[in-house]
Design a protein around this motif. Structure first.
Motif, PDB file in Angstrom:
ATOM      1  N   ALA A 157       0.916  -1.279  -0.093  1.00 15.89           N
ATOM      2  CA  ALA A 157       0.082  -0.101   0.005  1.00 15.89           C
ATOM      3  C   ALA A 157       0.956   1.302   0.065  1.00 15.89           C
ATOM      4  O   ALA A 157       0.675   2.027  -0.758  1.00 15.89           O
ATOM      5  CB  ALA A 157      -0.800  -0.142   1.124  1.00 15.89           C
ATOM      6  N   SER A 158       2.020   1.430   0.792  1.00 10.76           N
ATOM      7  CA  SER A 158       2.644   2.478   0.893  1.00 10.76           C
ATOM      8  C   SER A 158       3.387   2.779  -0.400  1.00 10.76           C
ATOM      9  O   SER A 158       3.495   4.088  -0.743  1.00 10.76           O
ATOM     10  CB  SER A 158       3.694   2.332   1.987  1.00 10.76           C
ATOM     11  N   ALA A 159       4.243   1.884  -1.177  1.00  7.31           N
ATOM     12  CA  ALA A 159       4.912   1.995  -2.274  1.00  7.31           C
ATOM     13  C   ALA A 159       3.888   2.216  -3.364  1.00  7.31           C
ATOM     14  O   ALA A 159       3.913   3.024  -4.412  1.00  7.31           O
ATOM     15  CB  ALA A 159       5.866   0.765  -2.552  1.00  7.31           C
ATOM     16  N   GLY A 160       2.896   1.162  -3.639  1.00  9.32           N
ATOM     17  CA  GLY A 160       1.977   1.050  -4.734  1.00  9.32           C
ATOM     18  C   GLY A 160       1.036   2.064  -4.731  1.00  9.32           C
ATOM     19  O   GLY A 160       0.595   2.674  -5.648  1.00  9.32           O
ATOM     20  N   ALA A 161       0.181   2.437  -3.646  1.00  6.23           N
ATOM     21  CA  ALA A 161      -0.658   3.667  -3.653  1.00  6.23           C
ATOM     22  C   ALA A 161       0.061   5.037  -4.051  1.00  6.23           C
ATOM     23  O   ALA A 161      -0.526   5.643  -4.969  1.00  6.23           O
ATOM     24  CB  ALA A 161      -1.277   3.655  -2.399  1.00  6.23           C
ATOM     25  N   GLY A 162       1.326   5.219  -3.525  1.00  4.34           N
ATOM     26  CA  GLY A 162       1.888   6.296  -4.035  1.00  4.34           C
ATOM     27  C   GLY A 162       2.228   6.464  -5.399  1.00  4.34           C
ATOM     28  O   GLY A 162       2.097   7.581  -6.033  1.00  4.34           O
TER      29      GLY A 162
END
Length: 400
Positions: A157-162
């Motif tokens: 979520a942290s890497a992909g959503a950004g």
């Protein structure tokens, strides 16, 4: 209290490990919960609203997540843990799909609040499942293993959503979590339903038991403060990194170090729990949280925020898993109520931190936000360490 047994299950028969599907529950729930933080700046820009409005929309998720815990606990006690998780995931997927279509901060806050209210049934139900089916000596390693799914969800979520917010659309992140929740609701159909241990229990009896138990109230209070410190810091970390001029994808990648640290530390913490007293794990986690917040107060540059995120991950895997395990043991006669109260306290603390920090974030005063978090982490660690050292496990629960 009547104990209902599934057909074919021998009395007292308890498995050594939790079903693997529970890892997927923690993965999907955490994936949705952490997807919004790296996208706050992009969402505010796209919707033409102040950053503080988006921070408050995010806090609606945590607030609803916390407040609905007792409701889901009562539903699970009546209808079963697995059935409750499947129903909640379908409802969460619906609310998440709606959030992907909205164009106002208010509407988004409402939709995300509904999603949080539904996803809130997932991880606490997993914890109760472990508490009801796994013997106490093997419980903390299993709870720590559940963090593997949470760590993967956090990192992705942290890497992909950004990255999605920067290169495509933040709405796609909600579409992904919606689809994952629906698929998981189907997958959970293969998980055996544990016995209904509290089906005939009075609604007020476990609440009264919690209110009379000082150790339980202490654990709930610690969870509240932990939510303010760890989850509060993690929610604002991506926006704090972006405030230095970094892109949303860089900020998300930095925050992903949290998930990687949880993933790498989960197995180590599980093994350590069998060798050292739980209070030492709590102390180590508190020191990590204090160092993470202090480091971020000094600088939000990506090269310093990266180790800070990793330290937050270590704090979560050592201190939080220990507090979660403590919550499953502190009052066995009201375990579901305690777990619901624990999650409620944790996310109410996180929601309060987001509300209090919203104005500071809008003004770019991140040094003050993380400085206050570091100062709050110190008494949290001291109280939790001393409290766990002095606590005596109730009769019938065995372990460290």
């Amino acid at each position: 209290m009547r104990r209902t047994r599934r057909r074919g299950q021998a009395p007292g028969d308890r498995p050594e490990r939790a079903p693997r599907q529970l890892l997927l529950v923690t993965f999907v729930s955490t994936l949705d919960r952490f997807a919004m933080a790296p996208m706050l700046v992009a969402m505010a820009r796209d919707l033409g609203t102040p950053l503080s409005a988006m921070v408050h929309a995010a806090s609606a998720y945590f607030l609803a997540y916390g407040l609905t815990q007792p409701l889901w606990g009562m539903i699970a006690d009546r209808f079963g843990l697995v059935r409750t998780m499947r129903t909640a995931l379908v409802l969460a997927a619906t609310a998440t799909a709606v959030a992907a279509t909205l164009g106002s901060a208010l509407g988004l806050g409402i939709a995300r609040g509904l999603a949080g209210a539904c996803f809130s049934a997932a991880i606490p139900a997993c914890l109760v499942y472990v508490g009801d089916t796994i013997p106490a000596p093997r419980r903390q390693p299993q709870i720590t293993n559940l963090m593997t799914g949470a760590a993967l969800g956090t990192a992705l979520a942290s890497a992909g959503a950004g990255a999605l917010a920067q290169f495509t659309s933040w709405r796609l992140a909600f579409v992904i979590t919606c689809t994952a929740a629906l698929l998981l609701a189907v997958t959970l159909g293969r998980v055996p339903e544990p016995p209904l241990l509290r089906a005939n229990a009075s609604v007020l009896a476990p609440v009264a038991a919690v209110a009379r138990s000082r150790p339980t109230l202490m654990v709930l209070g610690l969870a509240f403060v932990e939510g303010m410190v760890v989850l509060g810091a993690l929610t604002l970390l991506p926006a704090a990194v972006e405030a230095t001029g970094a892109s949303g994808s860089v900020a998300g990648a930095v925050t992903a170090a949290y998930g990687i640290a949880v993933l790498g530390g989960a197995r180590l913490a599980g093994k350590a729990a069998q060798r050292v007293h739980t209070s030492r794990l709590i102390a180590f986690g508190a020191v990590s949280a204090t160092a993470a917040c202090a480091l971020t107060a000094l600088s939000r540059a990506p090269e310093l925020a990266l180790p800070a995120a990793a330290l937050l991950g270590l704090a979560w895997v050592s201190m939080h898993s220990s507090l979660q395990t403590w919550a499953t043991e502190v009052l066995p006669c009201a375990r579901a109520t305690v777990i619901a109260g624990f999650a409620m306290a944790l996310f109410l603390g996180s929601a309060l931190a987001a509300v209090l920090a919203g104005g500071y974030a809008e003004a770019g005063r991140y040094a003050e936000i993380f400085g206050m978090a570091a100062a709050l982490a110190v008494p949290l660690g001291l109280a939790a360490t001393v409290g766990r050292t002095r606590w005596t496990r109730p009769e019938g629960e065995h372990g460290r």
